[in-house]
Motif scaffolding. Structure first.
Motif, PDB file in Angstrom:
ATOM      1  N   THR A  51      -2.760   6.512   7.835  1.00 13.33           N
ATOM      2  CA  THR A  51      -3.149   7.494   7.344  1.00 13.33           C
ATOM      3  C   THR A  51      -3.739   7.555   5.981  1.00 13.33           C
ATOM      4  OG1 THR A  51      -0.991   8.137   6.781  1.00 13.33           O
ATOM      5  CG2 THR A  51      -1.421   8.943   8.981  1.00 13.33           C
ATOM      6  N   ASP A  52      -3.345   6.349   5.202  1.00 12.84           N
ATOM      7  CA  ASP A  52      -3.811   6.250   3.925  1.00 12.84           C
ATOM      8  C   ASP A  52      -4.248   5.050   3.617  1.00 12.84           C
ATOM      9  OD1 ASP A  52      -3.950   6.268   1.248  1.00 12.84           O
ATOM     10  OD2 ASP A  52      -1.818   6.855   0.549  1.00 12.84           O
ATOM     11  N   HIS A  53      -5.834   5.228   3.514  1.00 13.55           N
ATOM     12  CA  HIS A  53      -6.576   3.944   3.328  1.00 13.55           C
ATOM     13  C   HIS A  53      -6.192   3.240   2.122  1.00 13.55           C
ATOM     14  CE1 HIS A  53      -9.040   5.768   0.015  1.00 13.55           C
ATOM     15  NE2 HIS A  53      -8.776   6.941   0.531  1.00 13.55           N
ATOM     16  N   ARG A  54      -5.643   3.593   1.137  1.00  7.18           N
ATOM     17  CA  ARG A  54      -5.454   2.912  -0.064  1.00  7.18           C
ATOM     18  C   ARG A  54      -4.052   1.907   0.129  1.00  7.18           C
ATOM     19  NH1 ARG A  54      -3.900   8.317  -3.470  1.00  7.18           N
ATOM     20  NH2 ARG A  54      -2.820   8.405  -1.581  1.00  7.18           N
ATOM     21  N   ARG A  55      -3.165   2.521   1.000  1.00  5.59           N
ATOM     22  CA  ARG A  55      -2.188   1.573   1.449  1.00  5.59           C
ATOM     23  C   ARG A  55      -2.606   0.428   2.033  1.00  5.59           C
ATOM     24  NH1 ARG A  55       0.041   6.018  -0.219  1.00  5.59           N
ATOM     25  NH2 ARG A  55       2.104   5.965  -1.303  1.00  5.59           N
ATOM     26  N   ALA A  56      -3.581   0.711   3.255  1.00  8.00           N
ATOM     27  CA  ALA A  56      -4.216  -0.112   4.183  1.00  8.00           C
ATOM     28  C   ALA A  56      -4.911  -1.170   3.328  1.00  8.00           C
ATOM     29  CB  ALA A  56      -4.986   0.555   5.090  1.00  8.00           C
ATOM     30  N   ALA A  57      -5.649  -0.757   2.110  1.00  7.84           N
ATOM     31  CA  ALA A  57      -6.312  -2.041   1.402  1.00  7.84           C
ATOM     32  C   ALA A  57      -5.579  -2.663   0.733  1.00  7.84           C
ATOM     33  CB  ALA A  57      -7.352  -1.215   0.404  1.00  7.84           C
TER      34      ALA A  57
END
Length: 294
Positions: free
Chosen positions: A102-108
């Motif tokens: 749900t959070d692309h920043r954490r995925a990156a």
């Protein structure tokens, strides 16, 4: 003929917010009408809003019976304000699969760590300096999902204000005696959990004290002071307590109060203005003592 339902509000802590925000939660010096009507609505098991897709009107408004009640409060034992040093969002916790989805920043940020991990389970992964609970939740402009607007999750220091050891006598006035009796019964047999302003402030002992004929001012003068939660020295006993009585019109001697409940929507309550006067109550010397569960 008017009748008044008497409600005892006593607890080690109460908190009746007026303009509180996340960083600083205030408390009024006495219960608010919005808070007391919310207490009664919870006891009756009323919904916050009409069914989905149904516009609010006079026939399906959950608060239609409660908002016309005239409200009054007598400060038998006003209590003392206390400030709680409060921290929110401290502590470290591992990433969840949902955080990545749900959070692309954490995925990156976790991408390289996940690429080098092995095994058929998600495992235990942590990001440096990503602490605490999410804050400033809002819809992400890219994914549309609700994510934290503050990536680095450091603990926040906040203020919480309470009234300690206070006891108030609240009156709800209405011509319909059966309505008041139904509310009183619900307060003693609530369908939902009750609290005095905030969830950390459950009520103590008996709430509903019966329905008496008369107006708020008349009934407040006719009944004795409520017993305090703790023994009160005789020299500090106040036999002429202050009371605040609602008026339907802005008459001379009244002032505006912004706590008339309009709705308790989950996204935020709505309030309107009402009018009240402050009076000094002289209690009938022949008023009998209370026989209640403290």
């Amino acid at each position: 003929m008017n009748h008044v339902l008497l409600v005892r509000l006593a607890a080690p802590l109460q908190s009746w917010g007026v303009v509180g925000r996340f960083g600083r939660r205030d408390t009024h010096t006495r219960p608010t009408k919005s808070g007391v009507i919310g207490l009664c609505a919870a006891a009756l098991g009323l919904p916050r809003e009409p069914p989905p897709g149904v516009p609010r009107n006079d026939t399906n408004d959950p608060l239609a019976e409660l908002t016309p009640l005239l409200f009054g409060v007598r400060a038998d034992h006003p209590g003392k304000p206390v400030r709680d040093y409060h921290t929110v969002g401290a502590g470290r916790y591992p990433l969840r699969p949902r955080d990545i989805a749900t959070d692309h920043r954490r995925a990156a940020a976790a991408g390289q760590m996940l690429e080098t991990s092995t095994g058929d389970t998600f495992g235990h992964h942590e990001l440096d300096d990503w602490y605490g609970a999410p804050k400033k939740i809002a819809a992400d402009p890219l994914s549309g999902m609700l994510v934290s607007g503050e990536v680095r999750r450091n603990a926040l220091i906040t203020e919480r204000w309470y009234l300690a050891d206070a006891t108030f006598l609240v009156g709800l006035q209405h011509p319909d005696k059966e309505l008041l009796e139904r509310i009183g019964h619900a307060l003693e047999h609530p369908k939902r959990l009750l609290w005095l302003g905030r969830k950390s402030c459950p009520p103590s002992g008996q709430l509903a004290l019966g329905v008496l004929p008369g107006t708020l001012a008349e009934v407040f003068s006719a009944v004795a002071l409520l017993p305090a939660l703790f023994e009160v020295p005789p020299q500090t006993r106040n036999d002429r307590p202050w009371a605040w009585v609602e008026s339907r019109l802005p008459l001379p001697g009244t002032g505006p109060v912004m706590d008339q409940p309009v709705g308790f929507h989950a996204m935020g309550p709505k309030h309107a203005v009402r009018w009240e006067s402050r009076i000094r109550v002289t209690i009938d010397p022949h008023a009998g003592d209370w026989n209640i569960i403290p």
